[in-house]
Design a protein around this motif. Structure first.
Motif, PDB file in Angstrom:
ATOM      1  N   VAL A  24     -38.999 -11.335   2.941  1.00  0.00           N
ATOM      2  CA  VAL A  24     -38.940 -12.126   4.186  1.00  0.00           C
ATOM      3  C   VAL A  24     -39.274 -11.232   5.379  1.00  0.00           C
ATOM      4  O   VAL A  24     -39.001 -10.042   5.369  1.00  0.00           O
ATOM      5  CB  VAL A  24     -37.542 -12.735   4.437  1.00  0.00           C
ATOM      6  N   HIS A  25     -39.874 -11.835   6.407  1.00  0.00           N
ATOM      7  CA  HIS A  25     -40.254 -11.054   7.584  1.00  0.00           C
ATOM      8  C   HIS A  25     -40.711 -12.010   8.666  1.00  0.00           C
ATOM      9  O   HIS A  25     -40.920 -13.197   8.418  1.00  0.00           O
ATOM     10  CB  HIS A  25     -41.397 -10.091   7.240  1.00  0.00           C
ATOM     11  N   VAL A  29     -48.272 -11.619   7.174  1.00  0.00           N
ATOM     12  CA  VAL A  29     -48.384 -10.343   6.467  1.00  0.00           C
ATOM     13  C   VAL A  29     -49.693  -9.671   6.887  1.00  0.00           C
ATOM     14  O   VAL A  29     -50.756 -10.247   6.722  1.00  0.00           O
ATOM     15  CB  VAL A  29     -48.406 -10.585   4.944  1.00  0.00           C
ATOM     16  N   PRO A  30     -49.615  -8.453   7.454  1.00  0.00           N
ATOM     17  CA  PRO A  30     -50.879  -7.802   7.831  1.00  0.00           C
ATOM     18  C   PRO A  30     -51.652  -7.353   6.594  1.00  0.00           C
ATOM     19  O   PRO A  30     -51.057  -6.918   5.611  1.00  0.00           O
ATOM     20  CB  PRO A  30     -50.424  -6.601   8.663  1.00  0.00           C
ATOM     21  N   ARG A  31     -52.953  -7.521   6.631  1.00  0.00           N
ATOM     22  CA  ARG A  31     -53.799  -7.016   5.535  1.00  0.00           C
ATOM     23  C   ARG A  31     -54.316  -5.673   5.998  1.00  0.00           C
ATOM     24  O   ARG A  31     -55.154  -5.604   6.875  1.00  0.00           O
ATOM     25  CB  ARG A  31     -54.965  -7.963   5.248  1.00  0.00           C
ATOM     26  N   LEU A  32     -53.770  -4.588   5.468  1.00  0.00           N
ATOM     27  CA  LEU A  32     -54.112  -3.259   5.949  1.00  0.00           C
ATOM     28  C   LEU A  32     -54.985  -2.544   4.933  1.00  0.00           C
ATOM     29  O   LEU A  32     -54.844  -2.743   3.735  1.00  0.00           O
ATOM     30  CB  LEU A  32     -52.831  -2.454   6.208  1.00  0.00           C
ATOM     31  N   GLU A 140     -46.922  -8.362   0.814  1.00  0.00           N
ATOM     32  CA  GLU A 140     -45.648  -8.978   1.227  1.00  0.00           C
ATOM     33  C   GLU A 140     -44.498  -7.980   1.150  1.00  0.00           C
ATOM     34  O   GLU A 140     -43.547  -8.050   1.918  1.00  0.00           O
ATOM     35  CB  GLU A 140     -45.305 -10.186   0.338  1.00  0.00           C
ATOM     36  N   GLN A 141     -44.582  -7.065   0.198  1.00  0.00           N
ATOM     37  CA  GLN A 141     -43.506  -6.081   0.003  1.00  0.00           C
ATOM     38  C   GLN A 141     -43.623  -4.882   0.941  1.00  0.00           C
ATOM     39  O   GLN A 141     -42.738  -4.035   0.954  1.00  0.00           O
ATOM     40  CB  GLN A 141     -43.500  -5.589  -1.455  1.00  0.00           C
ATOM     41  N   GLY A 142     -44.733  -4.829   1.734  1.00  0.00           N
ATOM     42  CA  GLY A 142     -44.836  -3.762   2.722  1.00  0.00           C
ATOM     43  C   GLY A 142     -46.002  -2.807   2.573  1.00  0.00           C
ATOM     44  O   GLY A 142     -46.077  -1.815   3.295  1.00  0.00           O
TER      45      GLY A 142
END
Ligand SMILES: Nc1nc2c(c(=O)[nH]1)N[C@H]1C(S)=C(S)[C@@H](COP(=O)(O)O)O[C@H]1N2
Ligand SMILES: [Mo]
Length: 196
Positions: A24-25, A29-32, A140-142
Motif C-alpha cells: 500500500v502507498h 507506482v513510479p516506473r523507475l 509495487e514493493q519498492g
C-alpha cells in the motif's frame, strides 16, 4: 553470500495482528529505470559535499539478508519476509554525516519522505533492500530499492528511495507532519507524537 540473519520479533509485537502482505502507498507506482537509479546523500555531511551512489557502488557492499515483518502503524503486520540488500550502516559509511547530524530524512521518488534518527538508521538490521524472499522487488514493493528498518513502524521505510539528507534537527516527513511519532519504535508502540 552471508547466511540469513534472523530478526527476533517474529512473535507479533504489542497491538499488531497479522495480515497477508498487500503493498500500500500514496499515489501511483513510479516506473523507475534501474540503470539510471541512484541514491543521493547530502545535507550535513562530514565533508560538506554530496555523494551520488549508483547501483554499482551499492553492489560493491556486502550483501545481507534479514528476516523481518513489516509493521504498519495502523496495527497490521505482514508475515515474516526475507529482505535482501545492503546494510544502511555501510551506505552511511560511504558518505558519512557531520558530527552533530543526528537525523536523516529519507525521501522517495514522488514526494513521500520519512525522518529517522541516525542511530535507528545504522541499526545492524536496517537495510537498503533490493530483494524480498529471494526475488528482486516488484515496482509495487519498492523497486529499485526501499529502506527496511525492522524495529520501526513501516512508515519510516520509503519505497523507491532516492535521497538521504542529514540534519541537525528532526524533520517532518509525510506521516510525521500528520501527527505520527518522530521515532516510531515498534517495541515501544510509538505510534503518535502526542503520546509523549
Ligand atoms: N514511497 C512510499 N513509501 C512508503 C509508503 C508510501 O506511501 N510511499 N508507505 C509506507 C507505509 S505507511 C508502510 S506501512 C509501508 C508499507 O509497505 P508495503 O506497501 O510494501 O506493504 O511502506 C512505507 N513506505
Ligand atoms: Mo503504514
Amino acid at each position: 553470500m552471508t547466511p540469513v540473519e534472523t530478526f527476533h520479533d517474529h512473535p507479533l509485537p504489542p497491538g499488531q495482528r497479522e495480515r497477508p502482505w498487500r503493498p500500500v502507498h500514496y499515489g501511483r507506482v513510479p516506473r523507475l529505470d534501474v540503470q539510471r537509479w541512484s541514491l543521493t546523500v547530502g545535507g550535513e555531511t562530514r565533508d560538506g559535499g554530496m555523494t551520488v551512489l549508483d547501483r554499482l557502488a551499492l553492489h560493491a557492499l556486502p550483501w545481507v539478508e534479514v528476516e523481518a515483518r513489516l509493521h504498519c502503524v495502523a496495527r497490521t503486520s505482514t508475515p515474516p519476509l526475507r529482505w535482501g540488500g545492503v546494510r544502511m550502516r555501510d551506505v552511511v559509511e560511504l558518505a558519512p554525516p557531520g558530527e552533530d547530524a543526528g537525523h536523516v530524512l529519507l525521501a522517495a521518488a514522488r514526494g513521500y519522505a520519512a525522518c529517522v534518527t541516525l542511530a535507528d538508521l545504522v541499526h545492524p538490521d536496517s537495510l537498503l533492500a533490493t530483494h524480498v524472499d529471494g526475488r528482486p522487488l516488484t515496482p509495487e514493493q519498492g523497486w529499485p530499492a526501499r529502506v527496511v528498518l525492522p524495529h520501526l513502524y513501516g512508515f519510516k521505510g520509503p519505497k523507491w528511495v532516492a535521497e538521504l539528507t542529514y540534519h541537525h534537527r528532526p524533520q517532518q516527513g509525510w506521516w510525521e507532519s500528520r501527527g505520527y511519532h518522530p521515532r516510531a519504535r515498534v517495541a515501544h508502540e510509538e505510534r503518535f507524537a502526542h503520546q509523549d
